[in-house]
Scaffold this motif. Structure first.
Motif, PDB file in Angstrom:
ATOM      1  N   LYS A 103       4.104  40.700  -2.886  1.00  0.00           N
ATOM      2  CA  LYS A 103       3.062  39.961  -2.166  1.00  0.00           C
ATOM      3  C   LYS A 103       1.676  40.462  -2.569  1.00  0.00           C
ATOM      4  O   LYS A 103       0.751  39.669  -2.747  1.00  0.00           O
ATOM      5  CB  LYS A 103       3.258  40.086  -0.651  1.00  0.00           C
ATOM      6  CG  LYS A 103       4.436  39.305  -0.134  1.00  0.00           C
ATOM      7  CD  LYS A 103       4.619  39.492   1.358  1.00  0.00           C
ATOM      8  CE  LYS A 103       5.857  38.753   1.847  1.00  0.00           C
ATOM      9  NZ  LYS A 103       6.106  38.975   3.264  1.00  0.00           N
ATOM     10  N   LEU A 104       1.549  41.776  -2.705  1.00  0.00           N
ATOM     11  CA  LEU A 104       0.270  42.338  -3.144  1.00  0.00           C
ATOM     12  C   LEU A 104      -0.057  41.881  -4.567  1.00  0.00           C
ATOM     13  O   LEU A 104      -1.209  41.562  -4.870  1.00  0.00           O
ATOM     14  CB  LEU A 104       0.298  43.866  -3.074  1.00  0.00           C
ATOM     15  CG  LEU A 104       0.248  44.467  -1.675  1.00  0.00           C
ATOM     16  CD1 LEU A 104       0.534  45.965  -1.723  1.00  0.00           C
ATOM     17  CD2 LEU A 104      -1.091  44.204  -1.018  1.00  0.00           C
ATOM     18  N   ASP A 105       0.955  41.834  -5.428  1.00  0.00           N
ATOM     19  CA  ASP A 105       0.735  41.370  -6.800  1.00  0.00           C
ATOM     20  C   ASP A 105       0.278  39.916  -6.825  1.00  0.00           C
ATOM     21  O   ASP A 105      -0.599  39.550  -7.613  1.00  0.00           O
ATOM     22  CB  ASP A 105       2.012  41.519  -7.635  1.00  0.00           C
ATOM     23  CG  ASP A 105       2.349  42.967  -7.950  1.00  0.00           C
ATOM     24  OD1 ASP A 105       1.472  43.846  -7.779  1.00  0.00           O
ATOM     25  OD2 ASP A 105       3.506  43.221  -8.370  1.00  0.00           O
ATOM     26  N   LYS A 106       0.848  39.104  -5.959  1.00  0.00           N
ATOM     27  CA  LYS A 106       0.446  37.696  -5.886  1.00  0.00           C
ATOM     28  C   LYS A 106      -1.012  37.591  -5.436  1.00  0.00           C
ATOM     29  O   LYS A 106      -1.788  36.813  -5.994  1.00  0.00           O
ATOM     30  CB  LYS A 106       1.364  36.949  -4.919  1.00  0.00           C
ATOM     31  CG  LYS A 106       1.150  35.462  -4.874  1.00  0.00           C
ATOM     32  CD  LYS A 106       2.159  34.795  -3.966  1.00  0.00           C
ATOM     33  CE  LYS A 106       1.933  33.303  -3.933  1.00  0.00           C
ATOM     34  NZ  LYS A 106       2.896  32.617  -3.069  1.00  0.00           N
ATOM     35  N   ARG A 107      -1.385  38.385  -4.446  1.00  0.00           N
ATOM     36  CA  ARG A 107      -2.772  38.395  -3.996  1.00  0.00           C
ATOM     37  C   ARG A 107      -3.693  38.916  -5.086  1.00  0.00           C
ATOM     38  O   ARG A 107      -4.808  38.433  -5.255  1.00  0.00           O
ATOM     39  CB  ARG A 107      -2.903  39.236  -2.721  1.00  0.00           C
ATOM     40  CG  ARG A 107      -2.286  38.562  -1.509  1.00  0.00           C
ATOM     41  CD  ARG A 107      -2.360  39.400  -0.250  1.00  0.00           C
ATOM     42  NE  ARG A 107      -3.683  39.933   0.003  1.00  0.00           N
ATOM     43  CZ  ARG A 107      -3.908  41.069   0.643  1.00  0.00           C
ATOM     44  NH1 ARG A 107      -2.899  41.796   1.102  1.00  0.00           N
ATOM     45  NH2 ARG A 107      -5.141  41.499   0.851  1.00  0.00           N
ATOM     46  N   GLN A 108      -3.222  39.913  -5.858  1.00  0.00           N
ATOM     47  CA  GLN A 108      -4.022  40.459  -6.947  1.00  0.00           C
ATOM     48  C   GLN A 108      -4.286  39.386  -8.000  1.00  0.00           C
ATOM     49  O   GLN A 108      -5.380  39.316  -8.548  1.00  0.00           O
ATOM     50  CB  GLN A 108      -3.318  41.662  -7.586  1.00  0.00           C
ATOM     51  CG  GLN A 108      -4.116  42.306  -8.712  1.00  0.00           C
ATOM     52  CD  GLN A 108      -5.415  42.921  -8.233  1.00  0.00           C
ATOM     53  OE1 GLN A 108      -5.422  43.746  -7.331  1.00  0.00           O
ATOM     54  NE2 GLN A 108      -6.521  42.521  -8.845  1.00  0.00           N
TER      55      GLN A 108
END
Length: 127
Positions: A103-108
């Motif tokens: 999820k953090l990677d998607k936001r990144q």
């Protein structure tokens, strides 16, 4: 007592003041940079928070590896089932950590897209 004076005024009033009093032309790239900077700061904080959480709560995977070795060596189905149940919390903790990181990677990626928009607009401002 300190407070932000901008809280006392409407968006329309603040924009009008900026239009009347700004000495330099406001460029879209400047505002996009601010948008990216704020988003990057947030994602960096959230990523650091996840890594700190993982470091503080990370299971002892050497224990899980020992259980896996016992599982592989066992021929007793009941023993294998018992060992699988003992390994489950380790696997679940890792799976949840990986999902949070995804999820953090998607936001990144979204934040990276904001920077690309900033760069594109900055190029347009120079023409």
């Amino acid at each position: 007592m300190s407070f932000d004076i901008l809280q006392d005024f409407s968006k329309t009033e603040i924009l009008q003041w900026v239009r009347e009093n700004a000495f330099a032309r406001v460029r879209k790239s400047d505002l996009l940079f601010i948008r990216w900077k704020l988003a990057a700061k947030t994602i960096e904080h959230d990523h650091r928070q996840e890594m700190d959480h993982w470091a503080a709560n990370k299971p002892d995977f050497s224990r899980r590896d020992g259980l896996a070795r016992q599982f592989n060596e066992s021929i007793n189905p009941q023993e294998k089932l018992r060992l699988l149940r003992q390994m489950r919390p380790y696997d679940l903790a890792l799976q949840q950590h990986i999902e949070r990181c995804k999820k953090l990677d998607k936001r990144q990626k979204h934040v990276d897209g904001l920077y690309r928009k900033y760069e594109e607009e900055q190029g347009n401002d120079n023409h």
